[in-house]
Write a protein that holds these residues in place. Structure first.
Motif, PDB file in Angstrom:
ATOM      1  N   LYS A 103       0.824  -1.207   0.000  1.00 36.72           N
ATOM      2  CA  LYS A 103       0.000   0.000   0.000  1.00 36.72           C
ATOM      3  C   LYS A 103       0.860   1.260   0.000  1.00 36.72           C
ATOM      4  CE  LYS A 103      -4.079  -1.990   2.211  1.00 36.72           C
ATOM      5  NZ  LYS A 103      -4.994  -1.946   3.384  1.00 36.72           N
ATOM      6  N   LEU A 104       2.016   1.181   0.656  1.00 39.04           N
ATOM      7  CA  LEU A 104       2.928   2.322   0.634  1.00 39.04           C
ATOM      8  C   LEU A 104       3.415   2.602  -0.785  1.00 39.04           C
ATOM      9  CD1 LEU A 104       5.025   1.658   3.868  1.00 39.04           C
ATOM     10  CD2 LEU A 104       3.410   3.528   3.495  1.00 39.04           C
ATOM     11  N   GLN A 105       3.653   1.553  -1.547  1.00 38.74           N
ATOM     12  CA  GLN A 105       4.102   1.717  -2.936  1.00 38.74           C
ATOM     13  C   GLN A 105       3.006   2.338  -3.800  1.00 38.74           C
ATOM     14  OE1 GLN A 105       5.306  -2.218  -4.095  1.00 38.74           O
ATOM     15  NE2 GLN A 105       7.311  -2.071  -3.086  1.00 38.74           N
ATOM     16  N   GLU A 106       1.754   2.075  -3.455  1.00 40.22           N
ATOM     17  CA  GLU A 106       0.640   2.622  -4.235  1.00 40.22           C
ATOM     18  C   GLU A 106       0.343   4.077  -3.875  1.00 40.22           C
ATOM     19  OE1 GLU A 106      -2.500  -0.031  -3.317  1.00 40.22           O
ATOM     20  OE2 GLU A 106      -1.732  -1.691  -4.541  1.00 40.22           O
ATOM     21  N   SER A 107       0.915   4.568  -2.791  1.00 40.33           N
ATOM     22  CA  SER A 107       0.666   5.946  -2.357  1.00 40.33           C
ATOM     23  C   SER A 107       1.425   6.921  -3.250  1.00 40.33           C
ATOM     24  CB  SER A 107       1.100   6.124  -0.895  1.00 40.33           C
ATOM     25  OG  SER A 107       0.398   5.214  -0.052  1.00 40.33           O
ATOM     26  N   GLU A 108       0.779   8.031  -3.579  1.00 41.16           N
ATOM     27  CA  GLU A 108       1.368   9.002  -4.489  1.00 41.16           C
ATOM     28  C   GLU A 108       2.252  10.021  -3.784  1.00 41.16           C
ATOM     29  OE1 GLU A 108      -1.762  10.804  -6.627  1.00 41.16           O
ATOM     30  OE2 GLU A 108      -2.397   8.959  -7.660  1.00 41.16           O
ATOM     31  N   GLN A 109       1.967  10.304  -2.505  1.00 32.28           N
ATOM     32  CA  GLN A 109       2.746  11.287  -1.765  1.00 32.28           C
ATOM     33  C   GLN A 109       3.020  10.779  -0.355  1.00 32.28           C
ATOM     34  OE1 GLN A 109       0.643  15.011  -1.851  1.00 32.28           O
ATOM     35  NE2 GLN A 109       1.007  15.355  -4.035  1.00 32.28           N
ATOM     36  N   GLY A 178      -4.774  17.340  11.492  1.00 36.33           N
ATOM     37  CA  GLY A 178      -3.622  18.190  11.231  1.00 36.33           C
ATOM     38  C   GLY A 178      -3.141  18.090   9.797  1.00 36.33           C
ATOM     39  N   ILE A 179      -3.138  16.874   9.261  1.00 31.18           N
ATOM     40  CA  ILE A 179      -2.727  16.694   7.871  1.00 31.18           C
ATOM     41  C   ILE A 179      -3.753  17.332   6.932  1.00 31.18           C
ATOM     42  CG2 ILE A 179      -2.260  14.957   6.079  1.00 31.18           C
ATOM     43  CD1 ILE A 179      -1.175  13.144   8.239  1.00 31.18           C
ATOM     44  N   GLU A 180      -5.028  17.244   7.279  1.00 30.91           N
ATOM     45  CA  GLU A 180      -6.051  17.926   6.487  1.00 30.91           C
ATOM     46  C   GLU A 180      -5.797  19.438   6.465  1.00 30.91           C
ATOM     47  OE1 GLU A 180      -9.760  16.994   8.248  1.00 30.91           O
ATOM     48  OE2 GLU A 180      -9.815  14.931   7.552  1.00 30.91           O
ATOM     49  N   GLY A 185      -7.376  20.556   0.844  1.00 32.26           N
ATOM     50  CA  GLY A 185      -7.958  20.268  -0.458  1.00 32.26           C
ATOM     51  C   GLY A 185      -7.306  19.142  -1.217  1.00 32.26           C
ATOM     52  N   LYS A 186      -6.172  18.629  -0.735  1.00 32.78           N
ATOM     53  CA  LYS A 186      -5.465  17.563  -1.462  1.00 32.78           C
ATOM     54  C   LYS A 186      -5.800  16.173  -0.921  1.00 32.78           C
ATOM     55  CE  LYS A 186      -1.557  20.665  -2.335  1.00 32.78           C
ATOM     56  NZ  LYS A 186      -0.101  20.906  -2.139  1.00 32.78           N
ATOM     57  N   THR A 187      -6.255  16.121   0.309  1.00 35.54           N
ATOM     58  CA  THR A 187      -6.482  14.821   0.940  1.00 35.54           C
ATOM     59  C   THR A 187      -7.679  14.083   0.356  1.00 35.54           C
ATOM     60  OG1 THR A 187      -7.792  15.900   2.672  1.00 35.54           O
ATOM     61  CG2 THR A 187      -5.445  15.583   3.111  1.00 35.54           C
ATOM     62  N   ASP A 188      -8.612  14.801  -0.245  1.00 35.52           N
ATOM     63  CA  ASP A 188      -9.840  14.166  -0.734  1.00 35.52           C
ATOM     64  C   ASP A 188      -9.579  13.154  -1.842  1.00 35.52           C
ATOM     65  OD1 ASP A 188     -11.243  15.705   1.041  1.00 35.52           O
ATOM     66  OD2 ASP A 188     -11.714  17.283  -0.418  1.00 35.52           O
ATOM     67  N   SER A 189      -8.471  13.305  -2.550  1.00 37.47           N
ATOM     68  CA  SER A 189      -8.172  12.388  -3.657  1.00 37.47           C
ATOM     69  C   SER A 189      -7.347  11.179  -3.202  1.00 37.47           C
ATOM     70  CB  SER A 189      -7.409  13.136  -4.760  1.00 37.47           C
ATOM     71  OG  SER A 189      -6.179  13.633  -4.259  1.00 37.47           O
ATOM     72  N   TRP A 190      -6.959  11.119  -1.939  1.00 38.97           N
ATOM     73  CA  TRP A 190      -6.142  10.019  -1.448  1.00 38.97           C
ATOM     74  C   TRP A 190      -7.021   8.886  -0.933  1.00 38.97           C
ATOM     75  CZ3 TRP A 190      -2.707  13.699   1.967  1.00 38.97           C
ATOM     76  CH2 TRP A 190      -1.917  14.487   1.124  1.00 38.97           C
ATOM     77  N   VAL A 191      -6.819   7.712  -1.488  1.00 41.11           N
ATOM     78  CA  VAL A 191      -7.630   6.553  -1.102  1.00 41.11           C
ATOM     79  C   VAL A 191      -7.408   6.205   0.367  1.00 41.11           C
ATOM     80  CG1 VAL A 191      -8.040   4.096  -1.517  1.00 41.11           C
ATOM     81  CG2 VAL A 191      -7.651   5.645  -3.452  1.00 41.11           C
ATOM     82  N   GLU A 192      -6.148   6.233   0.817  1.00 43.30           N
ATOM     83  CA  GLU A 192      -5.840   5.852   2.189  1.00 43.30           C
ATOM     84  C   GLU A 192      -6.416   6.852   3.188  1.00 43.30           C
ATOM     85  OE1 GLU A 192      -4.700   3.076   3.240  1.00 43.30           O
ATOM     86  OE2 GLU A 192      -4.492   2.346   1.181  1.00 43.30           O
TER      87      GLU A 192
END
Length: 302
Positions: A103-109, A178-180, A185-192
């Motif tokens: 899952k870490l490998q599938e993460s974009e950031q 805190g990450i939000e 506005g960027k977190t909404d596209s992250w599956v995890e």
């Protein structure tokens, strides 16, 4: 010891202890060093002052509810780098190392990768809550079978355990918020991110339901204890009243005056017993006719 892993767009550096050489590659290095050296066990800082320069760093407790010594790890997150100090994913129950790194490998950031770690942490907590549920069901069955003071102590132990699990999950919720805030506005596209959001929502919902159940059981036990105390006082009061004639006549005939005509009576002893028994029976009949004895006798029968 350090473990460095590079993925497509970001990298993760996992350290057992802090390395001063690492500071040269990080923003807000002085603040993070101060946090590690003098910070509390659980805190978080968000920095989003520059374009594409969002940084979240802090510390997080991730020990089990039953462990005496708390485990704490430090983290530093920016867009393309994740640094953790003191995080041992092998200590998390039910977390598969192979699936975790996949899952870490599938993460974009890097922040999305950190959500993968938080997902494993939250899963670890939810497994602990499942074990708590089994303990709770056992105590509830014990409450149904009998009512002892030791059960109330077990219930309060459950409440303390529940508050501990709630505290651990709330720490993860705070990091997510805190990450939000940092990566607005960027977190909404992250599956995890979506997965951990649902996971934490489920955990908090369970904790809320269990809290209400425990509070209900505690109130029930307090009502039962109060009722039992009232019944005990009622029993003692009735016993005291029933023995009042015996006490009164004994006090009267226990006097040692010269002129006491009862001392010369030939049938004084049986007459005294008759008077004591008669007055006791009369008081019992009177209290029973008023309904004071019925609840007590019926409770003993039940």
């Amino acid at each position: 010891m350090q473990d460095s892993r590079e993925y497509e767009n970001w990298k993760w550096l996992s350290l057992e202890s802090f390395d001063d050489r690492l500071l040269e590659t990080l923003d807000y290095k002085n603040q993070w060093k101060s946090l590690i050296q003098y910070g509390h066990e659980n805190q978080m800082h968000v920095q989003a002052l520059k374009l594409d320069g969002e940084v979240v760093y802090g510390s997080l407790v991730y020990s089990d509810e039953g462990e005496d010594v708390q485990k704490v790890f430090r983290y530093y997150i920016n867009k393309d780098q994740l640094v953790t100090i003191g995080l041992d994913t092998r200590s998390l129950k039910q977390v598969n190392e192979h699936d975790l790194h996949k899952k870490l490998q599938e993460s974009e950031q890097a922040p999305e990768g950190f959500f993968v770690l938080l997902h494993g942490l939250a899963k670890h907590y939810l497994d602990g809550i499942d074990e708590f549920e089994q303990k709770m069901e056992k105590v509830l069955k014990e409450v149904q079978r009998n009512n002892k003071s030791s059960i109330l102590n077990k219930i309060y132990d459950l409440r303390h355990s529940l508050l501990t699990w709630k505290s651990l999950i709330l720490k993860v919720v705070e990091v997510k918020k805190g990450i939000e805030e940092a990566f607005l506005g960027k977190t909404d596209s992250w599956v995890e991110y979506k997965r951990i959001d649902k996971q934490l929502e489920r955990g908090m919902s369970l904790l809320k339901e269990y809290q209400e159940e425990i509070d209900t059981v505690i109130r029930l036990e307090e009502v039962i204890s109060t009722n039992n105390g009232n019944e005990i006082m009622k029993s003692l009061t009735i016993i005291t009243i029933l023995f009042t004639p015996l006490t009164a006549w004994s006090a009267l005939w226990g006097m040692n005056f010269e002129k006491m005509p009862e001392l010369k009576w030939e049938l004084g002893y049986p007459l005294a017993i008759l008077i004591i028994v008669s007055t006791t029976v009369f008081i019992y009949w009177y209290m029973n006719s008023k309904g004071y004895m019925k609840d007590l006798l019926r409770r003993r029968k039940d």
